[in-house]
Design a protein around this motif. Sequence first.
Motif, mmCIF file in Angstrom:
data_model
loop_
_atom_site.group_PDB
_atom_site.id
_atom_site.type_symbol
_atom_site.label_atom_id
_atom_site.label_comp_id
_atom_site.label_asym_id
_atom_site.label_seq_id
_atom_site.Cartn_x
_atom_site.Cartn_y
_atom_site.Cartn_z
ATOM 1 N N GLN A 452 -49.632 45.048 -68.653
ATOM 2 C CA GLN A 452 -50.468 46.055 -69.304
ATOM 3 C C GLN A 452 -50.250 47.427 -68.683
ATOM 4 O O GLN A 452 -50.118 48.439 -69.391
ATOM 5 N N ARG A 456 -48.819 50.807 -70.367
ATOM 6 C CA ARG A 456 -49.595 52.058 -70.399
ATOM 7 C C ARG A 456 -48.781 53.207 -69.796
ATOM 8 O O ARG A 456 -48.782 54.323 -70.319
ATOM 9 N N LEU A 471 -46.018 45.378 -74.006
ATOM 10 C CA LEU A 471 -47.406 44.970 -74.225
ATOM 11 C C LEU A 471 -47.492 43.760 -75.149
ATOM 12 O O LEU A 471 -48.320 42.869 -74.942
ATOM 13 N N ASP A 490 -53.756 47.484 -76.628
ATOM 14 C CA ASP A 490 -52.835 48.511 -76.131
ATOM 15 C C ASP A 490 -51.512 48.477 -76.896
ATOM 16 O O ASP A 490 -50.911 49.526 -77.169
ATOM 17 N N GLU A 493 -52.088 50.223 -80.118
ATOM 18 C CA GLU A 493 -52.118 51.681 -79.916
ATOM 19 C C GLU A 493 -50.705 52.230 -79.762
ATOM 20 O O GLU A 493 -50.362 53.279 -80.327
ATOM 21 N N GLN A 591 -58.446 59.449 -68.793
ATOM 22 C CA GLN A 591 -58.422 59.422 -70.252
ATOM 23 C C GLN A 591 -58.427 60.818 -70.877
ATOM 24 O O GLN A 591 -57.967 60.976 -71.997
#
Length: 912
Positions: A452, A456, A471, A490, A493, A591
């Motif tokens: 993960q 990211r 992912l 994720d 996304e 974020q």
Amino acid sequence: MLHGRQAEIAAIDELIARAHGGEGGALVLRGEAGAGKTALLDRAASGAGAMRVLEAVGVEAESDLAFAALHQLLRPVTGLLDALPGPQRAAVRGALGLAASGDRFLLGAGVLSLLAEAAAPDGLVCVVDDFQWVDRASADALLFAARRLGTERVALLLTVRGDAPVKGVPSLDVGGLPEEAAAGLLDALAGGTIAAGVRQRLVTLTAGNPLALRETVRRLSPDQLGGREPLPDPLPGGSRLFGERVAALPAPVRRLALLAALEGDLGTVLRASGSAGRPALDELEAAGLAHVTGTSVRFHHPLVRSAVHESATPAARRTAHAELAAATEPQAHDTGAADTAATDREAPDTGAFADRRAWHLAGAALGPDEFVAAELARAAARARDRGGYGAAAVGLARAADLTPAPLTRAGRLKDAAVSAWLGGLPGRAQSLLAEARRHAGGDAALESQIAQLRGRFELNSGDASEAVRILSAGSGAAARSADGLALLADASEAAAYVGDTAALIEIGRRAEAYPEGFLRDAVAGVGAVPAGREDGPGLLRRALARTGELRDAAEFLWASAAASQLGEADLSAELIGRAGRVARVSGMTGQLPVVLEYVATAERIAGRLAESQAVSEEGLELAREAGYVNTVAAHQANLAAVAALRGQEEICRRHAHEALAIALPHRVGLRAGTAAYALGMLDLGLGRFDAAHDRFCALVNAGPGAGHPSVVWRSTPDRIEAAVGAGDLNGARTALEAYERWSAHAATAESRALLARCRALVAPPDGEEAIEGFAEALRSHTNPYEAARTALLLGERLRRAHRPGEARARLRTALETFRQAGAEPWARRAHAELRAAGESAEAPAGSVLDLLTPQELRIAGLVADGLSSKEIAARLFLSPRTVEYHLYKIYPKLGIGTRTELARLVVLRKAP
């Protein structure tokens, strides 16, 4: 007296004078050891007049202790913390060990606000020596503030040795003294007894370094200075500059000096040195190598510390660390040092002492040691919890080195990678994570977490399509666990960033295997709708029904994605706004720059171009500081779109090309599509319909990584308008058919309005159908900017239908809205149509709010929302004094004097 430093002194005096007048700034003094940087800082501090002075020194022994330098600098002004906005106050208190909370961006804003408060009423001079040794957490916070001092009465001076990078702050090189000044210094040091030839030789051999000149003269005999005996070859210098003086110290003094070189706290040093400590300290001071400052031992020069450290054997350094670890006890601090040094601590910071002890234990370790590793990991966790992500990364990486068990070591390396990422060190994060993978040993839970994080990191700074692959694969390994759903989310996304519809559909299908819930329904629905499945809209509606339960910014972004997939851009924008508000005032953990991508887009779509520009400029700066390369592209693309709507051709092309230079090789189709859309809107606004039509059609045909279905959908009304303008009615009708399919499940008024406008555009130009369609759209619009676009089209049709009176009313409304938004090409088009319809008056001057900068306009909007200066400061990462400064500039621009009048103007501007 400072010899030969007139240029440096002038630059420092100018910086301080500007700060005293309300135009703050920062300056880095950069030079080699001994160049005189500290002397320049001392001169700045002593010459500050009525301005307050705050000082700190970077200490190599404390460079791994989170916020050590910040505590040193800000301790005298902690009494001003109550003046800060609540979130900023909590972050600063956390960093100083006064509370348990902290956040990187909030902390930087809090430091800025605290410095602004400390600057009242006469200004503030902050001097930080040896910035290259300031701990990373303190350095990040200070540099965040340094780049935002423009409206504060604060001058910040930093010294740096060599090429240590200091991003975003101008620097001034402090080199060796000019020959004449160096000769003057030698004459002053030698009392006029130095021979001319010797003087010239010394200046050449030392390159004019003031410290080298002083130490060399100290070591030479009168006969050598007078030229009666030859100079030694080579001259003492470099690492030997203080080596002989250190070697000449008695053994107990050398031992105390080593303890002081490894620990900055005087009480701890004296406890570790035992009964011989105080006499040894007196001898060290008498030798001119160190002195006591408050509760610290400070060496005469950093090279003295280096000489002490280098002269000790590795075994002696390990022994010293062990002695210091044993002496580092918070409860012993006051008792052990009470009779040796004054202390201004109101209460010991037990966490700080535990951190120091952990690092000394690590320094004493000979090999893997779980007890020491665990202590260091706990110290890193304390740093992380206070917002010191860089320090946490260093501590966890060192803890991993000392960890015997491979799986535990991998977990600590993974945690170190997370901290490095949140601390704006993406390269370090990648290397730590790669090392964690090597030690994971097939542990499924740990490997899914590492996957993960890899995804990211790749999504933020690398290849977005590679993020999808990582992912997706990781979610398969963690199937049916909570980690598995998070990985799928994720992956979805990432696929959305790429514009990979096939991947979105497959990921959505896999999400259905998980229990019903907000995230599961959102991910499944986002994949089901483009697959044409009948249950897709229901899944998204069920997710949106849970919006009242959401608390996290990421959750609100998922809700906005659900609304967007339903074709409800207005609801999506509202949810994005909520995500932005949450991200600004609560644990953002990195974020915020990403959230601001969406906030800026929502502001632009709403026609609030100045606000959108300001948000993207802020997001761009934060993204660069955080190392989020793909987020940089997002903000560049949005700035290109804003410039397009304003008709700023050169600015639009520059931002678009910079965005594409990142987005295309990184396969970020969403941002590549936005940049291409911006170029199409530039052509459309300037009346180049054929060129605009070609660009919009190219968007439709762009594959994943180069374009995006969402951009195609959102830009379809513009594509239809361009096609009609270019005379391609068949192309316009084809686009309308696609838009009707995309909007089939949309239920908001704005979505209905846009669809009605598109249908009116392709209706026969000489009949009532088009006019009635535009009128229907106007009745449904909730977005004033889109309503103006429709009013312009309706006005044009009415004028061509020989109904100029009705046309003028519509065109006037459109013109005013475009002028208020700053959409100049559209305003010019509306004005031309208005004149053609018989309006003889010149174009109105637009709203008085056009006089405001984007930042001022944002502050005005928040004032209209009823926020106080403290609350506005918390939202925008400013100090309350900066907010007040902007308000004092806003009032005379607008000819008003109160917040109430300002709010009234803003409300009138926003009214449809």
